[in-house]
Design an enzyme around this catalytic site. Structure first.
Site, PDB file in Angstrom:
ATOM      1  N   GLY A  72       0.783  -1.232   0.000  1.00 18.22           N
ATOM      2  CA  GLY A  72       0.000   0.000   0.000  1.00 18.22           C
ATOM      3  C   GLY A  72       0.813   1.279   0.000  1.00 18.22           C
ATOM      4  CB  SER A 519      15.037 -24.163   8.308  1.00 13.87           C
ATOM      5  OG  SER A 519      15.226 -24.448   6.959  1.00 13.87           O
ATOM      6  CE  LYS A 562      11.196 -24.624   5.270  1.00 13.82           C
ATOM      7  NZ  LYS A 562      11.882 -24.413   6.545  1.00 13.82           N
TER       8      LYS A 562
HETATM    9  P1  ADP Z   1       3.124  -0.782  -3.048  1.00 12.50           P
HETATM   10  O1  ADP Z   1       3.233   0.631  -3.500  1.00 12.50           O
HETATM   11  O2  ADP Z   1       3.425  -0.967  -1.591  1.00 12.50           O
HETATM   12  O3  ADP Z   1       3.878  -1.748  -3.888  1.00 12.50           O
HETATM   13  P2  ADP Z   1       0.393  -0.442  -3.867  1.00 12.50           P
HETATM   14  O4  ADP Z   1      -0.009   0.716  -3.062  1.00 12.50           O
HETATM   15  O5  ADP Z   1       0.744  -0.185  -5.282  1.00 12.50           O
HETATM   16  O6  ADP Z   1       1.582  -1.225  -3.171  1.00 12.50           O
HETATM   17  O7  ADP Z   1      -0.750  -1.541  -3.777  1.00 12.50           O
HETATM   18  C1  ADP Z   1      -1.331  -2.120  -4.922  1.00 12.50           C
HETATM   19  C2  ADP Z   1      -2.790  -2.411  -4.715  1.00 12.50           C
HETATM   20  O8  ADP Z   1      -2.966  -3.387  -3.677  1.00 12.50           O
HETATM   21  C3  ADP Z   1      -3.562  -1.214  -4.241  1.00 12.50           C
HETATM   22  O9  ADP Z   1      -4.021  -0.475  -5.317  1.00 12.50           O
HETATM   23  C4  ADP Z   1      -4.699  -1.833  -3.452  1.00 12.50           C
HETATM   24  O10 ADP Z   1      -5.697  -2.292  -4.308  1.00 12.50           O
HETATM   25  C5  ADP Z   1      -4.038  -3.037  -2.816  1.00 12.50           C
HETATM   26  N1  ADP Z   1      -3.466  -2.724  -1.496  1.00 12.50           N
HETATM   27  C6  ADP Z   1      -2.164  -2.803  -1.154  1.00 12.50           C
HETATM   28  N2  ADP Z   1      -1.991  -2.487   0.128  1.00 12.50           N
HETATM   29  C7  ADP Z   1      -3.192  -2.168   0.627  1.00 12.50           C
HETATM   30  C8  ADP Z   1      -3.654  -1.743   1.916  1.00 12.50           C
HETATM   31  N3  ADP Z   1      -2.816  -1.581   2.947  1.00 12.50           N
HETATM   32  N4  ADP Z   1      -4.983  -1.511   2.065  1.00 12.50           N
HETATM   33  C9  ADP Z   1      -5.834  -1.691   1.043  1.00 12.50           C
HETATM   34  N5  ADP Z   1      -5.451  -2.081  -0.187  1.00 12.50           N
HETATM   35  C10 ADP Z   1      -4.154  -2.321  -0.412  1.00 12.50           C
END
Ligand code: ADP
Length: 636
Positions: A72, A519, A562
């Site tokens: 996110g 492990s 695993k």
């Molecule tokens: P990052 O930038 O950490 O790689 P993103 O923000 O691009 O991740 O996340 C991609 C998608 O995954 C978002 O558009 C959303 O749909 C979902 N997602 C990821 N993290 C969350 C979160 N904490 N809460 C709600 N949706 C999330």
């Protein structure tokens, strides 16, 4: 000011919960769940990061987000743009410089004005060209008329042609005086959000295009070739850069300058192009920087840039899992509804499908009593399941769709590991029946979420040198040396032999890939004991666990993956540390294929893995060993 804001957001949060009075876990399908409007309220499981983003937005501070992909980070950065305090947006214009054509002039005007100004200039230029054309046409007619009357036709044509060419030549110059709208904004819109992840220098810092016709009246004027960079487009908004360490040091250095100065001139980024001669006046770029990366990446970033962000902002760590509590389950269920709504094409999920997704979230967390927060991947699974339902024309996605999606939407590593298992079965690397001396089926995790069977072979010979040696290659040598240090006492207890007088050869069969250190130590110990005592090991048994000096079997990671890998390979019995038992969340089809044997000591491992000619001998040995261990404890 801050406190009241915090209170406001808290009460807003509880409001939105009251909209769903029924616990979400009891809803019949995800369509009954209301999804919050603002992006920041859609973020799940990252309470701390959300709080920091809210604070940072109010104060326009930079943020460094550290965490694994798909949790996110870019979502939070986008949400921050929505939260930035309202500011007058600006358009950025770029004008030719009559004194020095290679240093175009930069002007900012209120939002929306830029288009008007450029429009007015264009009209003005057109009008002037028109009047001029009319005048010139009149002139040409005049000359031609005079030439006809006076009989000097040739002179008339030549003169007209000259005048016509003069007009053609001077027209582009007129149009060339029109300014270029470099950055345009809409009045009253939210602050811009620019994702600069993976941009090359030109896209990030701005560029001046190359001009193939550098003279002779055909050239494009310098200011017209200037292109804005991400830093300029993010002026007064948010610039997000993930995997920040992958920017070149030069780009990171420039980014730092841009952050410090709040303005940055645009110049041609490729050295040999004619654009490199051009350098504009400084172009404003007062943006809030949200940089992101995983732990290693952040350590690899330009230290001055990192300390700048840290000194003038916040650093937040993203969570990878959240506790499996009723509230968090509700949040996860709301996440499902969110993903369905945001996708817009797939149907909602019924109760059983939601349960299945929760099970998967538990499984992927790889941790007792947790749910995964790698939500991008979960979102992918939800979309695949939804697509399957849609293809069938189903009104609602069911548990079956989720299960089918799971076998389709597997990660690359999982597919590689399947392929590896399949191939090693073909080449007889994996033996899953009978019994062999010195050969033990260990278990390993490849990448982050898929397991594989990794057989280990041990052989023992009387030492050639003064003291025994561990003969192994690469990482295995380290693991083996470490675990042999740990197991030598146990082996002495069990076999009465001192392995310090022996050479121990240990090898992984097949390719070694990504085994985390200890492990494998239970596996290595079992292989060595088998080799020393010449007792065969059951090959339908696989094992994982870390061994303490006292012979206790300690917990390890990735136990679920695993076990599943063992099941897929045809193993019948998997020995795991007792303390990992609660981490096991395997799919039903695998649960039917293998027996899981939790153990606490190496004696138990041996009891399950070794094949004894005479059971009594073994029991006697175990008894002796346990009493010796008890005595050793008593002595301490
Ligand atoms: P990052 O930038 O950490 O790689 P993103 O923000 O691009 O991740 O996340 C991609 C998608 O995954 C978002 O558009 C959303 O749909 C979902 N997602 C990821 N993290 C969350 C979160 N904490 N809460 C709600 N949706 C999330």
């Amino acid at each position: 000011g801050l406190d009241t804001d915090a209170e406001k957001t808290e009460s807003a949060g509880s409001d939105s919960l009251e909209e769903n009075p029924v616990p979400l876990s009891e809803v019949a399908n995800s369509g009954e769940i209301s999804v919050p409007e603002s992006l920041i309220d859609q973020v799940i499981g990252q309470e701390h990061a959300v709080e920091v983003m809210r604070k940072a937005a109010i104060q326009r501070r930079h943020v460094l987000m550290i965490g694994i992909p798909g949790t996110g980070k870019s979502m939070l950065a986008k949400a921050m743009a929505e939260l930035l305090p309202k500011e007058e947006m600006q358009d950025i214009l770029i004008y030719p410089n009559s004194e020095d054509p290679n240093e175009p002039v930069v002007r900012t005007v209120p939002s929306g004005k830029g288009k008007e100004i450029v429009g007015a200039h264009k009209q003005e230029a057109m009008k002037r060209t028109k009047t001029r054309s009319t005048l010139i046409l009149l002139l040409i007619f005049g000359i031609m008329g005079y030439a006809l009357i006076s009989g000097q036709l040739l002179f008339g044509i030549i003169a007209a042609a000259f005048i016509f060419m003069a007009m053609q030549y001077s027209r582009p110059k007129e149009e060339a005086m029109v300014p270029k709208l470099l950055v345009s904004t809409k009045p009253d819109s939210i602050a811009p959000f620019i994702d600069g992840t993976g941009s090359h220098a030109g896209a990030l810092l701005g560029d001046v295009r190359h001009d193939p016709f550098q003279s002779g009246g055909l050239e494009t004027p310098a200011h017209d070739r200037v292109e804005a960079g991400g830093i300029h487009k993010a002026h007064k908004g948010v610039l997000f850069i993930d995997e920040i360490n992958t920017l070149t040091p030069h780009s990171q250095q420039s980014l730092l300058t841009a952050l410090q100065e709040g303005e940055f001139p645009i110049t041609g980024q490729s050295e040999r192009s004619s654009g490199a001669m051009v350098r504009t006046e400084p172009v404003p770029c007062r943006f809030v920087m949200v940089a992101a990366g995983n732990m290693d990446g952040v350590q690899g970033m330009h230290p001055a840039l990192r300390s700048r962000i840290r000194g003038y902002g916040y650093e937040v760590y993203m969570q990878e899992t959240m506790l499996d509590t009723p509230e968090n389950r509700d949040k996860f269920i709301r996440f499902i509804a969110q993903e369905v709504k945001n996708d817009g094409k797939i149907p909602h999920f019924d109760h059983e499908a939601i349960e299945e997704l929760l099970l998967e979230a538990r499984r992927r967390s790889n941790r007792k009593g947790h749910l995964t927060l790698k939500l991008r991947d979960m979102g992918g699974l939800i979309r695949v399941a939804g697509d399957l339902a849609r293809q069938e024309g189903a009104e609602i996605a069911t548990a079956k769709h989720v299960l089918d999606a799971k076998s389709m939407a597997r990660s690359i590593e999982d597919q590689v590991s399947d392929e590896y298992i399949r191939r090693s079965l073909e080449y007889d690397l994996t033996v899953v029946e009978g019994a062999l001396v010195g050969r033990v089926n260990g278990l390993a995790v490849m990448g982050s979420d898929s397991g594989s069977v990794l057989p280990i072979m041990a052989e023992v010979t009387p030492t050639q040198g003064a003291t025994g040696q561990v003969i192994a290659t690469g990482l295995l040598k380290e693991i083996a040396q470490e675990s042999i240090k740990n197991v030598s006492a146990i082996i002495k207890n069990f076999t009465g032999k001192d392995i310090r007088n022996m050479d121990v050869h240990v090898q992984f069969l097949g390719t070694y890939n990504g085994v985390e250190g200890d492990s494998a130590s239970v596996t290595v110990a079992t292989a060595i004991i088998s080799a020393i005592e010449n007792i065969p090991v059951r090959q339908d048994v696989a094992m994982t666990g870390s061994l303490s000096v006292r012979g206790n079997v300690l917990p390890i990671g990735g136990v679920t993956y695993k076990i599943e890998a063992a099941a897929k390979a045809g193993i019948k019995k998997v020995i795991i540390p007792q303390s990992n038992l609660d981490d096991v969340v395997i799919e039903e089809r695998y649960a039917k294929m293998v027996e899981i044997v939790p153990v606490t000591t190496i004696e138990e491992v041996l009891e399950h893995a070794l094949v004894f000619e005479r059971k009594e001998d073994f029991i006697a040995k175990i008894k002796e060993m346990s009493s010796r261990r008890a005595k050793a404890f008593a002595d301490k």
